[in-house]
Design a protein around this motif. Structure first.
Motif, PDB file in Angstrom:
ATOM      1  N   ARG A 126      -5.328  41.618  41.878  1.00  0.00           N
ATOM      2  CA  ARG A 126      -4.441  40.847  42.745  1.00  0.00           C
ATOM      3  C   ARG A 126      -4.281  39.435  42.209  1.00  0.00           C
ATOM      4  N   ALA A 176      -2.298  39.553  38.931  1.00  0.00           N
ATOM      5  CA  ALA A 176      -0.893  39.860  39.216  1.00  0.00           C
ATOM      6  C   ALA A 176      -0.162  38.636  39.743  1.00  0.00           C
ATOM      7  N   ALA A 177      -0.821  37.844  40.574  1.00  0.00           N
ATOM      8  CA  ALA A 177      -0.201  36.624  41.096  1.00  0.00           C
ATOM      9  C   ALA A 177       0.118  35.652  39.956  1.00  0.00           C
ATOM     10  N   GLY A 187       2.896  37.960  37.571  1.00  0.00           N
ATOM     11  CA  GLY A 187       4.061  38.595  38.169  1.00  0.00           C
ATOM     12  C   GLY A 187       3.996  40.113  38.150  1.00  0.00           C
ATOM     13  N   ALA A 188       2.860  40.684  37.788  1.00  0.00           N
ATOM     14  CA  ALA A 188       2.693  42.140  37.767  1.00  0.00           C
ATOM     15  C   ALA A 188       2.562  42.674  39.197  1.00  0.00           C
ATOM     16  N   ASP A 189       2.706  43.985  39.340  1.00  0.00           N
ATOM     17  CA  ASP A 189       2.517  44.636  40.631  1.00  0.00           C
ATOM     18  C   ASP A 189       1.627  45.856  40.419  1.00  0.00           C
ATOM     19  N   PRO A 190       0.305  45.690  40.581  1.00  0.00           N
ATOM     20  CA  PRO A 190      -0.598  46.810  40.339  1.00  0.00           C
ATOM     21  C   PRO A 190      -0.508  47.926  41.379  1.00  0.00           C
ATOM     22  N   GLY A 191       0.169  47.668  42.494  1.00  0.00           N
ATOM     23  CA  GLY A 191       0.336  48.703  43.516  1.00  0.00           C
ATOM     24  C   GLY A 191      -0.992  49.307  43.928  1.00  0.00           C
ATOM     25  N   GLU A 233      -4.701  48.215  42.647  1.00  0.00           N
ATOM     26  CA  GLU A 233      -5.428  47.029  43.086  1.00  0.00           C
ATOM     27  C   GLU A 233      -6.724  47.472  43.770  1.00  0.00           C
ATOM     28  N   ASP A 265       1.816  45.897  33.884  1.00  0.00           N
ATOM     29  CA  ASP A 265       2.114  46.065  35.307  1.00  0.00           C
ATOM     30  C   ASP A 265       0.846  46.169  36.148  1.00  0.00           C
ATOM     31  N   GLY A 266      -0.319  46.188  35.495  1.00  0.00           N
ATOM     32  CA  GLY A 266      -1.576  46.314  36.220  1.00  0.00           C
ATOM     33  C   GLY A 266      -1.964  47.752  36.512  1.00  0.00           C
ATOM     34  N   ARG A 267      -1.420  48.681  35.737  1.00  0.00           N
ATOM     35  CA  ARG A 267      -1.733  50.100  35.905  1.00  0.00           C
ATOM     36  C   ARG A 267      -2.773  50.495  34.866  1.00  0.00           C
TER      37      ARG A 267
END
Length: 178
Positions: free
Chosen positions: A69, A72-73, A76-80, A83, A121-123
């Motif tokens: 989290r 990502a902040a 700008g990623a979105d790990p969905g 996280e 993307d944090g995946r």
């Protein structure tokens, strides 16, 4: 006259929790709760604020932390659903934290770890289990970061899954020669 450029890896960027983030977490953790104060008479707890082991008699906080989290902040990623929120120990007071030493925090890794690679993307891309051997950690990190899709690596405990620290791409030095 021809000029050649060479690039060398100087070191991996192993990161403790940022001091500004720690200031927030000491008030309310990433789960929205007050951290739990703990006195560690025996010492040895792995501290994510300085990437060291706690000294005997240390006053610590146990709190929930969401490393993806925070990353990502920043990016700008979105790990969905990737996280994760988990427990970490930090010094109870900022003034008690000596800060991280340069280089890879070998003392943090007495047990088996998994080096978990994430994309931009944090995946999760993959995880590689490793034993407590600094050279083996370095070899696996080199292999993971040789993949251009890997943006970040988390070092986690195998037995409990606890987050220890993140590793960013190595710092690169460019040398220009003849």
């Amino acid at each position: 006259m021809t000029t050649t450029t060479t690039e060398t890896v100087t070191d991996f960027d192993a990161r403790p929790i940022d001091p500004a983030v720690l200031a927030e977490l000491r008030l309310a953790d990433d789960a929205g709760r007050a951290p739990e104060a703990q006195h560690h008479a025996e010492g040895g707890a792995p501290l994510r604020c300085c990437l060291r082991r706690a000294e005997p008699g240390a006053d610590l906080l146990l709190l929930s932390y969401a490393p993806l989290r925070r990353w990502a902040a920043e990016t700008g990623a979105d790990p969905g659903p990737y996280e994760e929120l988990g427990p970490v120990f930090v010094h109870a007071r900022a003034e008690d934290c000596p800060g991280a030493e340069p280089g890879y925090p070998v003392a943090m890794h007495r047990g088996d770890r998994v080096l978990r690679a994430y994309d931009r993307d944090g995946r999760i891309l993959r995880g590689v289990p490793v034993q407590p051997d600094a050279e083996l950690h370095r070899e696996v990190l080199c292999a993971l970061f040789s993949d251009p899709e890997v943006a970040l690596v988390h070092v986690r405990a195998v037995e409990f899954g606890c987050f220890f620290h993140e590793v960013r791409r190595p710092v690169r030095a460019v040398r220009v020669g003849r």
